[in-house]
Design an enzyme around this catalytic site. Structure first.
Site, PDB file in Angstrom:
ATOM      1  N   LYS A  86       0.805  -1.224   0.000  1.00 22.28           N
ATOM      2  CA  LYS A  86       0.000   0.000   0.000  1.00 22.28           C
ATOM      3  C   LYS A  86       0.839   1.276   0.000  1.00 22.28           C
ATOM      4  O   LYS A  86       0.414   2.296  -0.524  1.00 22.28           O
ATOM      5  CB  LYS A  86      -0.958  -0.001   1.198  1.00 22.28           C
ATOM      6  CG  LYS A  86      -2.104  -0.982   1.028  1.00 22.28           C
ATOM      7  CD  LYS A  86      -3.197  -0.737   2.042  1.00 22.28           C
ATOM      8  CE  LYS A  86      -4.423  -1.569   1.753  1.00 22.28           C
ATOM      9  NZ  LYS A  86      -4.240  -3.009   2.084  1.00 22.28           N
ATOM     10  N   GLU A 108      -9.685   7.182   3.654  1.00 19.98           N
ATOM     11  CA  GLU A 108     -10.554   6.267   4.383  1.00 19.98           C
ATOM     12  C   GLU A 108      -9.719   5.073   4.799  1.00 19.98           C
ATOM     13  O   GLU A 108      -8.721   4.762   4.163  1.00 19.98           O
ATOM     14  CB  GLU A 108     -11.690   5.797   3.475  1.00 19.98           C
ATOM     15  CG  GLU A 108     -11.347   4.618   2.531  1.00 19.98           C
ATOM     16  CD  GLU A 108     -10.244   4.893   1.506  1.00 19.98           C
ATOM     17  OE1 GLU A 108      -9.951   6.087   1.251  1.00 19.98           O
ATOM     18  OE2 GLU A 108      -9.659   3.930   0.984  1.00 19.98           O
ATOM     19  N   SER A 367       1.697  -9.879  -0.900  1.00 21.96           N
ATOM     20  CA  SER A 367       1.301  -8.471  -0.767  1.00 21.96           C
ATOM     21  C   SER A 367       1.686  -7.838   0.569  1.00 21.96           C
ATOM     22  O   SER A 367       1.891  -6.633   0.643  1.00 21.96           O
ATOM     23  CB  SER A 367      -0.210  -8.331  -0.997  1.00 21.96           C
ATOM     24  OG  SER A 367      -0.937  -9.175  -0.129  1.00 21.96           O
TER      25      SER A 367
HETATM   26  C1  LIG Z   1      -5.054  -4.061   1.713  1.00 22.63           C
HETATM   27  C2  LIG Z   1      -4.371  -5.339   1.450  1.00 22.63           C
HETATM   28  C3  LIG Z   1      -4.791  -6.223   0.428  1.00 22.63           C
HETATM   29  C4  LIG Z   1      -6.003  -5.989  -0.411  1.00 22.63           C
HETATM   30  O1  LIG Z   1      -6.006  -4.820  -1.146  1.00 22.63           O
HETATM   31  P1  LIG Z   1      -5.776  -4.796  -2.725  1.00 22.63           P
HETATM   32  O2  LIG Z   1      -6.153  -3.423  -3.116  1.00 22.63           O
HETATM   33  O3  LIG Z   1      -6.691  -5.846  -3.315  1.00 22.63           O
HETATM   34  O4  LIG Z   1      -4.362  -5.112  -2.976  1.00 22.63           O
HETATM   35  C5  LIG Z   1      -4.046  -7.372   0.202  1.00 22.63           C
HETATM   36  N1  LIG Z   1      -2.976  -7.666   0.953  1.00 22.63           N
HETATM   37  C6  LIG Z   1      -2.543  -6.865   1.940  1.00 22.63           C
HETATM   38  C7  LIG Z   1      -1.339  -7.248   2.713  1.00 22.63           C
HETATM   39  C8  LIG Z   1      -3.231  -5.674   2.223  1.00 22.63           C
HETATM   40  O5  LIG Z   1      -2.790  -4.879   3.210  1.00 22.63           O
END
Ligand SMILES: *Cc1c(COP(=O)(O)O)cnc(C)c1O
Length: 383
Positions: A86, A108, A367
């Site tokens: 993010k 948000e 992610s």
């Molecule tokens: C917020 C988040 C997601 C989901 O958000 P996307 O916009 O679909 O990427 C996935 N993995 C992690 C670690 C997150 O913090």
């Protein structure tokens, strides 16, 4: 309604006039800066010096040997500062906000992850930060509220509606309409009205830009498949971006079985854009209950809706139970505690690897890291 920002029938901008005007200016400014070498250099500078990019593409040797199919690599977004992808988007949008003369950022947040990334980016750029969060969420995520406050942000609990993410979005939009002259709304995923999905993809594309170069260095060929979890869809679209034109590369999105937007959703307009959406009998967005807070959203980015409709990407579902299993297994096997969101992608990647041969290569976008989830998992396993 503008014609811009459509992916087939999805996307667009369905907004009241005052808000549409504000986003038209944002669109114009984004178009102006996205190809500006100075802007791009500054973005790359902060990704390197502050976020810690480029992050590795790690060969998961133990996991690959245990599964016995395709070779599995992890793109390590978990190693970024603040622990997830993010921050890539937060840095990019703040640099744009500064060029647009904004002196105040609003955002948000649901569970708090996007709020923390935004507060972090505001801190380094010395810009005023207000985070809207549903009141129910501020109570469930008290530590994340404290984290944002440590970083200098003001957290505003929203108790309208159900006191959850949707209500926080509404409050942030109302703030933007009132204060647009000096305020920038920093949206956290590849959702929302144009230009947000396009802009967020642009800033998250660094994931596949690096991964493509790295896999060519390591394997001398493109991967068989790229696997990523999709909540709103930002890490997935960033991981897919530089592979979309490579027709032989399978693009595989993974959704929580408890919020299977792309698998079971229908085209509908929510939050000012059209996408596949889970709706109830009354045509309202359905409440969802994923164990991973970052995946609890009844809609999905418009480009994923389009990639699903055209068949360019495929989407699978993984249950919370399976994600919980791989949260633990990956920690034990590879020494990486993944975010519960990312554990969904790992679970599906393992199924896929088994169906493929040892000649095949899979890139899984990790992610985020699981530190934020350790307490929740502890409570789930010990109750
Ligand atoms: C917020 C988040 C997601 C989901 O958000 P996307 O916009 O679909 O990427 C996935 N993995 C992690 C670690 C997150 O913090």
């Amino acid at each position: 309604m503008s014609e811009k920002g459509f992916f087939g029938q999805f996307g667009g901008s369905f907004l009241p006039e005052d808000l549409a005007k504000v986003l038209a200016v944002l669109d114009e400014q984004f178009e102006k800066y996205k190809n500006d070498p100075e802007f791009i250099n500054e973005y790359k500078y902060y990704l390197k010096e502050f976020v810690g990019r480029e992050n590795p593409l790690t060969y998961a040797r133990n996991l690959t040997e245990q599964v016995g199919g395709a070779k599995i690599y992890f793109k390590r977004e978990d190693l970024n500062h603040t622990g997830a992808h993010k921050i890539n988007n937060a840095i990019g949008q703040i640099l744009l906000a500064k060029r647009m003369g904004a002196t105040r950022i609003i955002a948000e947040t649901g569970a708090g992850q996007h709020g923390v990334a935004t507060a972090t980016a505001c801190s380094i750029f010395g810009i005023d930060c207000t985070i809207y969060m549903g009141k129910v969420d501020t109570e469930r995520q008290a530590l994340n509220v404290f984290r944002m406050e440590l970083l200098g942000a003001k957290v505003v609990p929203v108790d309208q509606g159900q006191g959850r993410l949707k209500d926080a979005v509404d409050a942030a939009l109302a703030d933007l309409v009132e204060n647009y002259q000096h305020t920038f709304y920093l949206l956290g995923s590849a959702v929302g009205p144009h230009p947000f999905p396009t802009m967020v993809k642009y800033f998250q594309s660094v994931i596949s830009e690096e991964a493509k170069r790295q896999i060519l260095e390591k394997e001398g060929k493109l991967p068989t498949a790229v696997v990523a979890v999709a909540g709103g869809g930002s890490n997935a679209i960033g991981a897919f971006a530089h592979f979309i034109d490579e027709e032989d590369v399978r693009l595989v999105g993974v959704e929580p079985a408890e919020a299977p937007t792309l698998t079971e959703g229908v085209p509908a307009v929510i939050h000012g854009f059209k996408c596949l959406t889970l709706i109830d009998e009354n045509g309202q967005p359905k409440p969802t209950y994923s164990i991973a807070a970052g995946l609890d959203y009844p809609g999905i980015g418009p480009e994923h809706s389009y990639l699903k409709e055209t068949g360019r990407a495929e989407y699978a579902t993984v249950t919370g139970e399976e994600a919980l299993e791989w949260f633990q297994k990956l920690s034990k096997i590879e020494g990486i505690i993944p975010a519960l969101e990312s554990a969904h992608a790992v679970s599906h990647a393992v199924k896929l690897a088994k169906e493929l041969s040892t000649e095949d290569v899979i890139i899984v976008n990790l992610s985020g890291r699981g530190d934020k989830d350790v307490e929740q998992v502890y409570n789930m396993l010990h109750k």
